[in-house]
Design an enzyme around this catalytic site. Structure first.
Site, mmCIF file in Angstrom:
data_model
loop_
_atom_site.group_PDB
_atom_site.id
_atom_site.type_symbol
_atom_site.label_atom_id
_atom_site.label_comp_id
_atom_site.label_asym_id
_atom_site.label_seq_id
_atom_site.Cartn_x
_atom_site.Cartn_y
_atom_site.Cartn_z
ATOM 1 N N TYR A 72 0.826 -1.208 0.000
ATOM 2 C CA TYR A 72 0.000 0.000 0.000
ATOM 3 C C TYR A 72 0.859 1.256 0.000
ATOM 4 O O TYR A 72 0.577 2.219 -0.705
ATOM 5 C CB TYR A 72 -0.922 -0.007 1.227
ATOM 6 C CG TYR A 72 -1.952 1.103 1.197
ATOM 7 C CD1 TYR A 72 -3.222 0.880 0.678
ATOM 8 C CD2 TYR A 72 -1.639 2.372 1.673
ATOM 9 C CE1 TYR A 72 -4.160 1.892 0.629
ATOM 10 C CE2 TYR A 72 -2.571 3.396 1.622
ATOM 11 C CZ TYR A 72 -3.827 3.155 1.110
ATOM 12 O OH TYR A 72 -4.742 4.169 1.063
ATOM 13 N N PHE A 124 -7.175 20.087 -24.262
ATOM 14 C CA PHE A 124 -7.982 18.944 -24.690
ATOM 15 C C PHE A 124 -9.297 18.931 -23.892
ATOM 16 O O PHE A 124 -9.431 19.653 -22.919
ATOM 17 C CB PHE A 124 -7.222 17.615 -24.534
ATOM 18 C CG PHE A 124 -7.972 16.494 -25.195
ATOM 19 C CD1 PHE A 124 -8.194 16.524 -26.563
ATOM 20 C CD2 PHE A 124 -8.519 15.453 -24.462
ATOM 21 C CE1 PHE A 124 -8.933 15.522 -27.185
ATOM 22 C CE2 PHE A 124 -9.257 14.451 -25.081
ATOM 23 C CZ PHE A 124 -9.462 14.479 -26.433
ATOM 24 N N ASP A 125 -10.255 18.128 -24.323
ATOM 25 C CA ASP A 125 -11.609 18.225 -23.736
ATOM 26 C C ASP A 125 -11.649 17.970 -22.238
ATOM 27 O O ASP A 125 -12.353 18.662 -21.514
ATOM 28 C CB ASP A 125 -12.615 17.329 -24.485
ATOM 29 C CG ASP A 125 -12.259 15.858 -24.477
ATOM 30 O OD1 ASP A 125 -11.188 15.494 -23.967
ATOM 31 O OD2 ASP A 125 -13.051 15.048 -25.001
ATOM 32 N N ASP A 215 0.898 19.796 -20.697
ATOM 33 C CA ASP A 215 0.134 18.558 -20.852
ATOM 34 C C ASP A 215 0.989 17.656 -21.736
ATOM 35 O O ASP A 215 1.121 17.862 -22.938
ATOM 36 C CB ASP A 215 -1.224 18.852 -21.495
ATOM 37 C CG ASP A 215 -2.026 17.567 -21.760
ATOM 38 O OD1 ASP A 215 -1.413 16.485 -21.857
ATOM 39 O OD2 ASP A 215 -3.258 17.657 -21.887
ATOM 40 N N ALA A 217 0.925 14.438 -22.624
ATOM 41 C CA ALA A 217 0.421 13.144 -23.102
ATOM 42 C C ALA A 217 1.242 12.586 -24.280
ATOM 43 O O ALA A 217 1.570 11.411 -24.310
ATOM 44 C CB ALA A 217 -1.052 13.269 -23.509
ATOM 45 N N LYS A 258 -0.890 7.279 -23.501
ATOM 46 C CA LYS A 258 -0.475 7.598 -24.866
ATOM 47 C C LYS A 258 0.997 7.222 -25.030
ATOM 48 O O LYS A 258 1.313 6.062 -25.252
ATOM 49 C CB LYS A 258 -0.713 9.080 -25.174
ATOM 50 C CG LYS A 258 -2.170 9.426 -25.437
ATOM 51 C CD LYS A 258 -2.963 9.589 -24.186
ATOM 52 C CE LYS A 258 -4.327 10.210 -24.437
ATOM 53 N NZ LYS A 258 -5.136 10.223 -23.218
ATOM 54 N N HIS A 450 -20.080 14.598 -25.793
ATOM 55 C CA HIS A 450 -19.826 13.615 -26.858
ATOM 56 C C HIS A 450 -19.787 12.182 -26.346
ATOM 57 O O HIS A 450 -20.025 11.248 -27.092
ATOM 58 C CB HIS A 450 -18.534 13.956 -27.608
ATOM 59 C CG HIS A 450 -17.334 14.096 -26.717
ATOM 60 N ND1 HIS A 450 -17.156 15.182 -25.901
ATOM 61 C CD2 HIS A 450 -16.271 13.288 -26.512
ATOM 62 C CE1 HIS A 450 -16.013 15.026 -25.238
ATOM 63 N NE2 HIS A 450 -15.465 13.884 -25.588
#
Ligand code: F0G
Length: 458
Positions: A72, A124-125, A215, A217, A258, A450
């Site tokens: 843990y 991004f969304d 970001d 990714a 990604k 979406h």
């Protein structure tokens, strides 16, 4: 036709896929309310919905899973990941998160107050929605070339630093808790950002005392574009380029699904010790203890290996060439796409393929449905379904500048023959495009609509 490098791997494990007949596809569409997010994955033949968490792990990653330490607190697997994160990105502090949006949520929870602005080249969304969910106002300040699909700018994801400076002057630095930049720019074509622009953006933010978060990714793909296209970087290794990119920033959020080629995982990194203390508390509340962050120990292991594999240059050469191959095949069939080819996905200009469908009738969604109908291929709409929203001041609907159908390519998963099949199906739609009709909502939630909206053909 340019020469494309063959896959730098051979296939050791296979997963069967099946093409269901046209009548079954039609029924599946109806059941899903014409939203491919609501469809059973088994009804899909070639799944290009996302490159997120859909890549094939390597033998080294599968082997690493067995080393997962499920303690843990203080697991060995955490320290292995920590070493990789420090070596590659160089930030002082980090926590693992279960995926990218968890990192965005924690960062927004810690820093965004209602009414504040968070600029980026293009959010991004999920980033956009996480900022809005805290009452913040995400603002996109990308260069104008990004909105011209045919423009061949080599770094079409760049921030417009003049716009950024003017925006900060107008808004006031006090109303901007942090600034961002998405590398590569997913919402605008998977287009890269130059090193020069990353540094110039950092300089503007820092001049006003605003912390700069990347970001990350698709930072490896971005770094390889820099190596290919930016003067002075041709002889640098991708890992050196990545280190240089992140040395300009104060922190980052990352979806490891990604470029780190894992099925689940994310990172939140920062240099600010006080922020780190708040991040840990927020993480414990929502995700898990700071040494596992909502993941299993084995996930941390797969990420440690995948972070390096994503930086492998033979892999990146093949990866970007596969995307470029599909772009070339589509363009040869008369289907316009965002140019030049991006890193992880092909973005078909749905406006150009279906010029008779107005934005209020969702042309990119219509094309998305059609590609499924034709070949059981799943792409994703990046247009008015995803990005049209009411202006907070006037209440009027603001439509995005582009109507795109994104075909995202999972890493190390599909072959060139699969890409040929996709291009052939798209070419058949092109020849009957005038018959394709638009859609209207029968249900749409307020945020991230979406994912769960339902439609009816017009
Ligand atoms: N940032 C970017 C640039 C992304 O593309 C994504 C996810 C996220 C953040 C959120 O990460 O999914 O791990 O929570 N993009 C996926 C896509 C979903 O299909 O482009 P996540």
């Amino acid at each position: 036709m340019p020469i494309y490098p063959p896959e730098p791997f051979r296939i050791k494990v296979t997963e069967p896929i099946h093409l269901i007949p046209p009548a079954e596809r039609e029924a599946a569409l109806r059941d899903a309310g014409y939203n491919l997010f609501s469809m059973k994955a088994e009804a899909i033949y070639i799944d290009l919905l996302t490159d997120s968490g859909t890549g094939a792990m390597s033998q080294e990653q599968w082997a690493a899973l067995m080393r997962g330490d499920e303690s843990y607190a203080g697991a060995r697997s955490y320290y292995r990941l920590k070493a990789a994160v420090e070596d590659i990105f160089g930030f002082k502090y980090f926590v693992p998160t279960h995926q990218g949006r968890a990192a965005e949520n924690i960062l927004s929870a810690c820093l965004v107050k209602p009414g504040q602005y968070i600029p980026s080249n293009m959010h991004f969304d999920t980033t956009d929605a996480n900022i809005r969910a805290r009452g913040g106002r995400p603002t996109n300040l990308i260069i104008d070339e990004a909105f011209d699909p045919a423009n061949l700018h080599p770094f079409k994801g760049n921030m417009d630093t003049a716009k950024l400076r003017a925006f900060i002057e107008k808004t006031g630095a006090d109303n901007i808790p942090f600034g961002m930049m998405t590398v590569t720019n997913n919402a605008g074509g998977g287009q890269p950002i130059s090193m020069e622009n990353i540094k110039a953006t950092a300089a503007v933010y820092h001049e006003y005392g605003i912390p700069f978060f990347i970001d990350a990714a698709r930072c490896a793909e971005n770094a390889y574009f820099i190596k290919l296209r930016e003067k002075g970087y041709e002889n640098k290794s991708v890992i050196e380029i990545v280190r240089e990119m992140f040395s300009a920033a104060d922190g980052m959020t990352m979806s490891a699904k990604k470029d780190a080629i894992v099925n689940i995982g994310g990172l939140l990194c920062m240099n600010d010790e006080k922020l780190f203390a708040n991040v840990k508390n927020e993480l414990i509340l929502r995700e898990g203890f700071p040494t596992y962050g909502g993941l299993a120990g084995r996930d941390l292991e797969a990420m440690s290996v995948g972070l390096y594999e994503g930086l492998d240059e033979a892999y990146l050469a093949y990866r970007l060439a596969q995307t470029a191959y599909l772009v070339t095949r589509l363009n040869e069939a008369g289907i316009p796409t965002i140019q030049p080819a991006g890193g992880h996905a092909v973005y078909i200009d749905a406006h150009a393929v279906l010029p008779h469908i107005p934005q209020a009738e969702f042309p990119a969604q219509a094309l998305c449905v059609e590609l499924y109908r034709e070949g059981a291929i799943r792409g994703v709409e990046i247009g008015s379904v995803m990005f049209a929203y009411p202006d907070p001041d006037s209440g009027k609907t603001i439509y995005p500048k582009l109507e795109l159908l994104r075909l995202a390519i999972p890493r190390r998963t599909y072959t060139q023959t699969h890409m040929d099949y996709v291009a052939d199906c798209a070419a058949r739609i092109k020849s009957r495009a005038v018959q394709v009709r638009g859609y209207k909502f029968t249900y749409a939630p307020e945020l991230l609509r979406h994912f769960t909206a339902r439609f009816e053909p017009l």
